[in-house]
Scaffold this active site. Structure first.
Site, PDB file in Angstrom:
ATOM      1  N   ARG A 132     -19.784 -49.463  -8.832  1.00 13.09           N
ATOM      2  CA  ARG A 132     -18.339 -49.946  -7.930  1.00 13.09           C
ATOM      3  C   ARG A 132     -17.553 -48.693  -7.796  1.00 13.09           C
ATOM      4  O   ARG A 132     -16.452 -48.520  -8.291  1.00 13.09           O
ATOM      5  CB  ARG A 132     -17.627 -50.895  -8.924  1.00 13.09           C
ATOM      6  CG  ARG A 132     -18.570 -52.048  -9.049  1.00 13.09           C
ATOM      7  CD  ARG A 132     -17.769 -53.289  -9.599  1.00 13.09           C
ATOM      8  NE  ARG A 132     -17.288 -53.987  -8.312  1.00 13.09           N
ATOM      9  CZ  ARG A 132     -16.716 -55.127  -8.603  1.00 13.09           C
ATOM     10  NH1 ARG A 132     -16.485 -55.731  -9.742  1.00 13.09           N
ATOM     11  NH2 ARG A 132     -16.318 -56.116  -7.300  1.00 13.09           N
ATOM     12  N   PRO A 133     -17.869 -47.736  -6.905  1.00 16.28           N
ATOM     13  CA  PRO A 133     -17.198 -46.561  -6.465  1.00 16.28           C
ATOM     14  C   PRO A 133     -16.071 -46.781  -5.496  1.00 16.28           C
ATOM     15  O   PRO A 133     -16.028 -48.210  -4.816  1.00 16.28           O
ATOM     16  CB  PRO A 133     -18.256 -45.952  -5.601  1.00 16.28           C
ATOM     17  CG  PRO A 133     -19.321 -46.620  -5.364  1.00 16.28           C
ATOM     18  CD  PRO A 133     -19.262 -47.647  -6.141  1.00 16.28           C
ATOM     19  N   LYS A 168      -9.882 -67.034  -5.928  1.00 17.53           N
ATOM     20  CA  LYS A 168      -9.646 -65.779  -6.618  1.00 17.53           C
ATOM     21  C   LYS A 168      -9.771 -64.639  -5.531  1.00 17.53           C
ATOM     22  O   LYS A 168      -8.685 -63.845  -5.496  1.00 17.53           O
ATOM     23  CB  LYS A 168     -10.667 -65.610  -7.603  1.00 17.53           C
ATOM     24  CG  LYS A 168     -10.607 -64.178  -8.035  1.00 17.53           C
ATOM     25  CD  LYS A 168     -11.898 -64.094  -9.076  1.00 17.53           C
ATOM     26  CE  LYS A 168     -12.189 -62.524  -9.762  1.00 17.53           C
ATOM     27  NZ  LYS A 168     -12.933 -61.905  -8.402  1.00 17.53           N
ATOM     28  N   ASN A 169     -10.727 -64.671  -4.869  1.00 17.35           N
ATOM     29  CA  ASN A 169     -10.992 -63.343  -4.001  1.00 17.35           C
ATOM     30  C   ASN A 169     -10.229 -63.407  -2.761  1.00 17.35           C
ATOM     31  O   ASN A 169      -9.786 -62.379  -2.137  1.00 17.35           O
ATOM     32  CB  ASN A 169     -12.357 -63.054  -3.505  1.00 17.35           C
ATOM     33  CG  ASN A 169     -13.236 -62.766  -4.773  1.00 17.35           C
ATOM     34  OD1 ASN A 169     -12.784 -62.468  -5.887  1.00 17.35           O
ATOM     35  ND2 ASN A 169     -14.545 -62.674  -4.529  1.00 17.35           N
ATOM     36  N   CYS A 201     -15.428 -55.945 -13.501  1.00 14.85           N
ATOM     37  CA  CYS A 201     -16.702 -56.213 -14.281  1.00 14.85           C
ATOM     38  C   CYS A 201     -17.728 -55.226 -14.025  1.00 14.85           C
ATOM     39  O   CYS A 201     -17.787 -54.598 -12.877  1.00 14.85           O
ATOM     40  CB  CYS A 201     -17.153 -57.609 -13.506  1.00 14.85           C
ATOM     41  SG  CYS A 201     -16.479 -59.227 -14.026  1.00 14.85           S
ATOM     42  N   LEU A 249     -15.025 -45.457  -0.494  1.00 14.75           N
ATOM     43  CA  LEU A 249     -14.684 -46.106   0.681  1.00 14.75           C
ATOM     44  C   LEU A 249     -13.276 -46.268   1.116  1.00 14.75           C
ATOM     45  O   LEU A 249     -12.518 -46.471   2.012  1.00 14.75           O
ATOM     46  CB  LEU A 249     -15.456 -47.346   1.053  1.00 14.75           C
ATOM     47  CG  LEU A 249     -16.815 -47.050   1.314  1.00 14.75           C
ATOM     48  CD1 LEU A 249     -17.992 -48.341   1.208  1.00 14.75           C
ATOM     49  CD2 LEU A 249     -17.326 -46.109   2.392  1.00 14.75           C
ATOM     50  N   ASP A 305     -22.033 -62.977  -5.357  1.00 11.85           N
ATOM     51  CA  ASP A 305     -21.227 -63.709  -6.375  1.00 11.85           C
ATOM     52  C   ASP A 305     -22.124 -65.080  -6.508  1.00 11.85           C
ATOM     53  O   ASP A 305     -21.903 -65.541  -7.689  1.00 11.85           O
ATOM     54  CB  ASP A 305     -19.984 -64.063  -5.857  1.00 11.85           C
ATOM     55  CG  ASP A 305     -19.298 -62.685  -5.907  1.00 11.85           C
ATOM     56  OD1 ASP A 305     -19.635 -61.749  -6.542  1.00 11.85           O
ATOM     57  OD2 ASP A 305     -18.193 -62.911  -5.419  1.00 11.85           O
ATOM     58  N   ARG A 326     -10.163 -54.763 -10.915  1.00 12.63           N
ATOM     59  CA  ARG A 326     -10.839 -53.829  -9.765  1.00 12.63           C
ATOM     60  C   ARG A 326      -9.712 -54.037  -8.476  1.00 12.63           C
ATOM     61  O   ARG A 326      -9.603 -52.900  -7.846  1.00 12.63           O
ATOM     62  CB  ARG A 326     -12.323 -54.368  -9.310  1.00 12.63           C
ATOM     63  CG  ARG A 326     -12.537 -53.730  -8.048  1.00 12.63           C
ATOM     64  CD  ARG A 326     -14.024 -53.353  -7.867  1.00 12.63           C
ATOM     65  NE  ARG A 326     -14.270 -52.710  -6.626  1.00 12.63           N
ATOM     66  CZ  ARG A 326     -14.584 -51.430  -6.410  1.00 12.63           C
ATOM     67  NH1 ARG A 326     -14.661 -50.498  -7.542  1.00 12.63           N
ATOM     68  NH2 ARG A 326     -14.817 -51.045  -5.177  1.00 12.63           N
ATOM     69  N   ARG A 344     -11.420 -64.699 -16.029  1.00  8.60           N
ATOM     70  CA  ARG A 344     -10.824 -63.876 -15.022  1.00  8.60           C
ATOM     71  C   ARG A 344     -10.818 -64.527 -13.569  1.00  8.60           C
ATOM     72  O   ARG A 344      -9.876 -64.392 -12.674  1.00  8.60           O
ATOM     73  CB  ARG A 344     -11.515 -62.724 -14.836  1.00  8.60           C
ATOM     74  CG  ARG A 344     -11.599 -61.809 -16.177  1.00  8.60           C
ATOM     75  CD  ARG A 344     -12.102 -60.291 -15.705  1.00  8.60           C
ATOM     76  NE  ARG A 344     -11.755 -60.205 -14.227  1.00  8.60           N
ATOM     77  CZ  ARG A 344     -12.788 -59.442 -13.505  1.00  8.60           C
ATOM     78  NH1 ARG A 344     -14.025 -59.069 -13.790  1.00  8.60           N
ATOM     79  NH2 ARG A 344     -12.300 -59.204 -12.019  1.00  8.60           N
TER      80      ARG A 344
HETATM   81  C1  UD1 Z   1     -15.641 -58.232  -3.325  1.00  6.12           C
HETATM   82  C2  UD1 Z   1     -15.505 -59.372  -4.243  1.00  6.12           C
HETATM   83  C3  UD1 Z   1     -16.730 -59.516  -5.244  1.00  6.12           C
HETATM   84  C4  UD1 Z   1     -17.979 -59.764  -4.273  1.00  6.12           C
HETATM   85  C5  UD1 Z   1     -18.045 -58.470  -3.298  1.00  6.12           C
HETATM   86  C6  UD1 Z   1     -19.151 -58.479  -2.318  1.00  6.12           C
HETATM   87  C7  UD1 Z   1     -13.074 -59.440  -4.652  1.00  6.12           C
HETATM   88  C8  UD1 Z   1     -12.097 -59.371  -5.540  1.00  6.12           C
HETATM   89  N1  UD1 Z   1     -14.428 -58.916  -5.200  1.00  6.12           N
HETATM   90  O1  UD1 Z   1     -15.876 -56.888  -4.293  1.00  6.12           O
HETATM   91  O2  UD1 Z   1     -16.533 -60.965  -5.881  1.00  6.12           O
HETATM   92  O3  UD1 Z   1     -19.202 -59.414  -5.189  1.00  6.12           O
HETATM   93  O4  UD1 Z   1     -16.886 -58.221  -2.734  1.00  6.12           O
HETATM   94  O5  UD1 Z   1     -19.292 -59.616  -1.591  1.00  6.12           O
HETATM   95  O6  UD1 Z   1     -13.082 -59.971  -3.438  1.00  6.12           O
HETATM   96  N2  UD1 Z   1     -18.981 -49.699  -2.147  1.00  6.12           N
HETATM   97  C9  UD1 Z   1     -19.041 -48.515  -2.158  1.00  6.12           C
HETATM   98  N3  UD1 Z   1     -17.972 -47.701  -1.991  1.00  6.12           N
HETATM   99  C10 UD1 Z   1     -16.479 -48.171  -2.180  1.00  6.12           C
HETATM  100  C11 UD1 Z   1     -16.498 -49.713  -2.334  1.00  6.12           C
HETATM  101  C12 UD1 Z   1     -17.723 -50.311  -2.211  1.00  6.12           C
HETATM  102  O7  UD1 Z   1     -20.113 -47.792  -2.325  1.00  6.12           O
HETATM  103  O8  UD1 Z   1     -15.408 -47.605  -2.033  1.00  6.12           O
HETATM  104  C13 UD1 Z   1     -20.303 -50.618  -2.316  1.00  6.12           C
HETATM  105  C14 UD1 Z   1     -20.292 -51.224  -3.611  1.00  6.12           C
HETATM  106  O9  UD1 Z   1     -20.530 -50.715  -4.587  1.00  6.12           O
HETATM  107  C15 UD1 Z   1     -21.226 -52.531  -3.143  1.00  6.12           C
HETATM  108  C16 UD1 Z   1     -20.933 -52.645  -1.792  1.00  6.12           C
HETATM  109  O10 UD1 Z   1     -20.117 -51.455  -1.250  1.00  6.12           O
HETATM  110  O11 UD1 Z   1     -22.438 -51.772  -3.125  1.00  6.12           O
HETATM  111  C17 UD1 Z   1     -20.147 -53.919  -1.344  1.00  6.12           C
HETATM  112  O12 UD1 Z   1     -18.780 -53.864  -2.147  1.00  6.12           O
HETATM  113  P1  UD1 Z   1     -17.496 -54.611  -1.877  1.00  6.12           P
HETATM  114  O13 UD1 Z   1     -17.840 -55.238  -0.721  1.00  6.12           O
HETATM  115  O14 UD1 Z   1     -16.466 -53.370  -1.712  1.00  6.12           O
HETATM  116  O15 UD1 Z   1     -17.048 -55.381  -2.942  1.00  6.12           O
HETATM  117  P2  UD1 Z   1     -15.616 -55.370  -3.587  1.00  6.12           P
HETATM  118  O16 UD1 Z   1     -14.629 -55.563  -2.632  1.00  6.12           O
HETATM  119  O17 UD1 Z   1     -15.550 -54.631  -4.768  1.00  6.12           O
END
Ligand code: UD1
Length: 435
Positions: free
Chosen positions: A121-122, A22-23, A116, A125, A304, A92, A396
């Site tokens: 989840r900001p 999926k990811n 989810c 970045l 995860d 997302r 999902r």
């Molecule tokens: C992806 C995965 C998700 C997994 C996560 C961490 C997909 C579709 N989803 O989610 O299953 O749990 O990686 O391995 O691939 N953060 C910020 N600002 C941002 C983006 C992220 O502060 O703009 C923070 C998040 O809140 C979190 C951390 O960075 O605490 C890691 O998030 P991130 O690696 O971005 O996860 P996703 O890409 O959303």
């Protein structure tokens, strides 16, 4: 609402070929607006988030045809840079269309992304990397908008290794005027898989799998690409085997991608054997507690997998401590497990788990994808019947979980339309649709 009924206490045994990741597939679907000509993806999982991505691609004017896990896409007919609000808000990963559409159309409008409820989840970045590459990003009411003449390239720095923001930067950098050096990149396998896909389309990328990735832009063309196996789905079925004193072999994966999770299964007392593309887990005897476990970016123990290991710790013979370092709401599952007889105290991001001898089946509710799968693992281990609501979250990301578990010996059924029938209907919508 579709619900899952589980009669617990049956040992799982047998083999399973795991679904495509999926990811990995979601960023590749966002990338699909970039190449010229036809792209064929195989082993595409029939899951809810893929269905939403196909709706988005179709709304953008991409032609889509999907049958038997084989997805054919062509973006030559792309005619819009607007991700429909309702679709973008459902998932997302829709945020990844920002980088790819800006690269292809120099403008974009989308929703603030959904997904989810496992934390705030900001997307700061994501926006930061696009701005560092020269884009202007702004909001208009509830819409997230952007424009760029052309991405510049240059050095892009991520203060923390966000998976999504790394993918965002890659999707933008392939259309830039010059070379991009991405510092502080995430090292997750799914980032590497996106790079492999972009390279198969003609991009020149070096350093994937390290914290520094270099992208040299090149014209992108369509390609044939197989989506690799899903390491988290594989870990889910291994956790189900561990929960039921089972013996299960999962095929179609790269065991190296599961290294940290396999180490945890071993610390729990399970026997784990692995080959080139398979892992076998056997549990004999009691589960052992794990004194200290924390979620970390790859290659650490993945967030995860945390909700899938929590029910096993709940059944271990002693006290375990688990820190969730990535998403602040991800220990919410503990409350539902406690309703089944577990003894878990949550203090902010730390769970202190006092192992109990058994769990008892009861009605429980899933509130997110992996939390739902964790409840399934608990219900398979529990004495008596469990009734899980919130199946929509599991849809999902999991392809036919009830059918896969039943094939391994679980006594499980789904009310309403089964996952399998829904999957077939979903595929039929896109079969030869050329939309
Ligand atoms: C992806 C995965 C998700 C997994 C996560 C961490 C997909 C579709 N989803 O989610 O299953 O749990 O990686 O391995 O691939 N953060 C910020 N600002 C941002 C983006 C992220 O502060 O703009 C923070 C998040 O809140 C979190 C951390 O960075 O605490 C890691 O998030 P991130 O690696 O971005 O996860 P996703 O890409 O959303």
């Amino acid at each position: 609402m579709p619900e899952i009924f589980v009669e617990g206490g049956h040992r799982l045994r047998g083999e399973l070929y795991v679904q495509g990741s999926k990811n990995a597939v979601l960023p590749i679907l966002a990338a699909a607006v970039l190449p010229e000509g036809e792209t064929v993806l195989t082993r595409v999982p029939v899951i809810g988030d893929v269905a939403v991505s196909l709706e988005i691609l179709s709304a953008l004017g991409v032609s889509v045809s999907f049958a038997d896990g084989r997805l054919t896409l062509c973006a030559d007919s792309l005619c819009s840079a607007e991700v429909p609000q309702e679709l973008g808000a459902r998932m997302r990963s829709s945020v990844l269309f920002l980088g790819s559409l800006l690269g292809r159309r120099q403008e974009v409008r989308t929703a603030f992304p959904g997904g989810c409820a496992i934390g705030s989840r900001p997307v700061g970045l994501h926006l930061s990397v696009l701005r560092q590459l020269g884009a202007e990003i702004f909001s208009e009411g509830d819409r997230l908008c952007g424009r760029v003449e052309q991405f510049t390239g240059g050095t892009v720095t991520l203060p923390s290794p966000s998976v999504g923001a790394t993918e965002q930067a890659l999707l933008a950098a392939v259309s830039a005027a010059g070379e991009t050096l991405l510092r502080g990149a995430a090292r997750e396998p799914e980032v590497q898989i996106l790079c492999d896909f972009l390279c198969a389309c003609g991009a020149k990328i070096r350093g994937q799998g390290t914290g520094e990735i270099r992208v040299t832009p090149a014209p992108l063309h369509g390609c044939h690409f197989e989506i690799p196996g899903d390491r988290i789905a594989a870990g889910t079925y291994l956790a189900a085997a561990a929960a039921t004193s089972g013996d299960v072999t999962v095929r179609g994966i790269f065991p190296a991608q599961l290294r940290s999770s396999l180490a945890v299964f071993r610390r729990l007392g399970c026997l784990v054997d692995e080959g080139e593309d398979w892992v076998r887990l056997i549990r004999e005897g009691a589960l052992r507690p794990v004194s200290r476990l924390e979620t970390e970016p790859y290659p650490g123990f993945p967030t995860d997998m945390q909700p899938l290991i929590l029910p096993l710790l709940a059944l271990a013979s002693g006290e375990s401590r688990l820190w969730e370092n990535l998403f602040e709401n991800r220990l919410g599952l503990a409350g539902e497990l406690n309703r089944m007889g577990a003894d878990i105290e949550v203090h902010d991001r730390l769970a202190v788990i006092h192992g109990v001898e058994s769990l008892a089946g009861c009605p429980v509710a899933a509130h997110d994808l992996r939390g739902g799968a964790g409840l399934l693992v608990a219900a398979l281990a529990a004495r008596g019947d469990s009734h899980i609501t919130g199946r929509k979250y599991m849809e999902r990301g999991y392809e036919e979980p009830e059918r896969n578990l039943a094939a391994l010996g679980a006594v499980i059924r789904c009310s309403g339309e089964s996952g399998q029938r829904r999957g077939k209907r979903e595929e039929a919508r896109w079969r030869n649709s050329d939309r």
